[in-house]
Design an enzyme around this catalytic site. Structure first.
Site, PDB file in Angstrom:
ATOM      1  N   CYS A  61     -35.091  18.261   0.361  1.00  0.00           N
ATOM      2  CA  CYS A  61     -35.439  18.043  -0.922  1.00  0.00           C
ATOM      3  C   CYS A  61     -35.138  19.427  -1.250  1.00  0.00           C
ATOM      4  O   CYS A  61     -36.348  20.745  -0.589  1.00  0.00           O
ATOM      5  CB  CYS A  61     -37.172  18.460  -1.413  1.00  0.00           C
ATOM      6  SG  CYS A  61     -37.482  18.502  -2.936  1.00  0.00           S
ATOM      7  N   HIS A  72     -27.193  10.987  -2.220  1.00  0.00           N
ATOM      8  CA  HIS A  72     -26.414  11.542  -3.924  1.00  0.00           C
ATOM      9  C   HIS A  72     -25.056  10.651  -4.685  1.00  0.00           C
ATOM     10  O   HIS A  72     -23.891  10.628  -3.825  1.00  0.00           O
ATOM     11  CB  HIS A  72     -26.454  12.541  -3.653  1.00  0.00           C
ATOM     12  CG  HIS A  72     -27.639  14.085  -3.835  1.00  0.00           C
ATOM     13  ND1 HIS A  72     -28.607  13.713  -5.072  1.00  0.00           N
ATOM     14  CD2 HIS A  72     -27.888  14.369  -2.653  1.00  0.00           C
ATOM     15  CE1 HIS A  72     -29.652  14.734  -5.017  1.00  0.00           C
ATOM     16  NE2 HIS A  72     -29.417  14.740  -3.450  1.00  0.00           N
ATOM     17  N   GLU A  96     -33.653  11.880 -10.532  1.00  0.00           N
ATOM     18  CA  GLU A  96     -34.137  11.353  -8.717  1.00  0.00           C
ATOM     19  C   GLU A  96     -35.264   9.399  -7.890  1.00  0.00           C
ATOM     20  O   GLU A  96     -35.647   9.240  -9.793  1.00  0.00           O
ATOM     21  CB  GLU A  96     -35.342  12.273  -8.169  1.00  0.00           C
ATOM     22  CG  GLU A  96     -34.694  13.729  -8.111  1.00  0.00           C
ATOM     23  CD  GLU A  96     -35.309  14.487  -8.174  1.00  0.00           C
ATOM     24  OE1 GLU A  96     -35.871  14.412  -6.877  1.00  0.00           O
ATOM     25  OE2 GLU A  96     -35.411  16.180  -8.014  1.00  0.00           O
ATOM     26  N   CYS A 123     -33.109  19.826  -9.199  1.00  0.00           N
ATOM     27  CA  CYS A 123     -33.137  19.123  -8.268  1.00  0.00           C
ATOM     28  C   CYS A 123     -32.423  19.822  -7.063  1.00  0.00           C
ATOM     29  O   CYS A 123     -31.297  19.956  -7.382  1.00  0.00           O
ATOM     30  CB  CYS A 123     -32.746  17.429  -8.019  1.00  0.00           C
ATOM     31  SG  CYS A 123     -32.180  16.283  -6.940  1.00  0.00           S
ATOM     32  N   GLY A 179     -29.632  17.841  -4.635  1.00  0.00           N
ATOM     33  CA  GLY A 179     -28.317  17.391  -5.889  1.00  0.00           C
ATOM     34  C   GLY A 179     -27.638  18.541  -6.560  1.00  0.00           C
ATOM     35  O   GLY A 179     -26.374  18.212  -6.974  1.00  0.00           O
TER      36      GLY A 179
END
Length: 283
Positions: free
Chosen positions: A75, A163, A213, A222, A225
């Protein structure tokens, strides 16, 4: 004895952080969901993070869970928060720590601003992973009518978590991101599910991004991301190696370093408050 937590956020992407040096934390998926639930006795967060003081050659071992109770590989915004906490406690300007996705490192970049080395991206179809072999620069996937798809041919990048990044002609609405993201998250092409990004390249150094997410839904920001969007954009020749990735809640600076292939993320961290975990997950 009640267990304590810190509530932190990075660009509104919020976390419940539990330091386990003096308290154990081995939650069930139900525990994580109870903590992450907003209202009705929950604390409310996008991810839960545990910082364990056990990792050879590093300051800590860090565990992440999505709000749905599933273990998360990484994360980005949470990593910045963890790095800031570890640097504050050690009185240092740099720190390294381990995760299931590998070793990460952080550096102070100003007042409550942190630069994190997220390591190299995974770009092979087996690293995402995909259910079948494809060129991850642009995979065979579209949403909407065959002859007029709403979005299509996204890039795929692993930043320790999977992703998929759709490039769009204009920033998308929350409703579009929710509707499309929820469809793509569990598409059979992604056996472990996937985080879904919608990237609008406004300039060679600027991306507008919205991310659905995996396991958390639409979030304010994110970090992984943002990293994935920049890597996917560079691979298509849409941006330079350094770009600002902007969310509605703020922005991150992402560099896909040419020298070693590592992805470097710089952005803010915020300490919200400290509290005690609900007794039902603290026993």
């Amino acid at each position: 004895m009640s267990r304590t937590f810190l509530k932190m956020n990075g660009l509104g992407n919020d976390f419940v952080v539990i330091e386990t040096a003096s308290q154990s934390f081995e939650p069930t998926p139900e525990d994580i969901r109870a903590i992450a639930k907003r209202g009705d006795g929950g604390i409310g967060c996008d991810q839960v993070i545990a910082i364990d003081p056990r990792s050879e050659g590093a300051s800590a071992y860090v565990r992440f869970w999505n709000a749905d109770g599933e273990v998360a590989g990484a994360c980005g915004n949470g990593t910045r928060c963890v790095a800031w906490l570890l640097m504050q406690s050690a009185g240092k300007n740099g720190v390294a720590f381990d995760t299931v996705a590998g070793r990460l490192s952080g550096q102070m970049a100003g007042d409550k601003r942190v630069t994190v080395d997220m390591g190299p991206p995974g770009l092979d179809w087996t690293q995402i992973p995909l259910a079948e072999e494809m060129d991850t620069v642009g995979i065979e996937l579209q949403v909407g009518p065959i002859d007029a798809p709403l979005v299509h041919t996204p890039g795929c990048v692993s930043m320790g978590n999977p992703h998929v990044v759709f490039f769009v002609d204009a920033p998308v609405t929350d409703a579009f991101a929710k509707g499309t993201g929820s469809l793509v998250e569990h598409h059979p092409l992604f056996p472990q599910g996937v985080n879904v990004g919608f990237a609008h390249v406004a300039a060679r150094d600027h991306i507008n991004l919205k991310v659905w997410e995996r396991g958390a839904g639409l979030t304010a920001a994110c970090g992984t991301g943002a990293c994935a969007a920049q890597v996917a954009a560079v691979r298509r020749g849409l941006t330079d190696r350094v770009a600002t990735v902007e969310f509605e809640s703020g922005s991150l600076v992402i560099e896909w370093r040419e020298a070693d292939g590592h992805v470097i993320m710089t952005g803010p961290v915020t300490m919200d408050y400290a509290g005690k975990l609900p007794e039902k997950v603290a026993a």
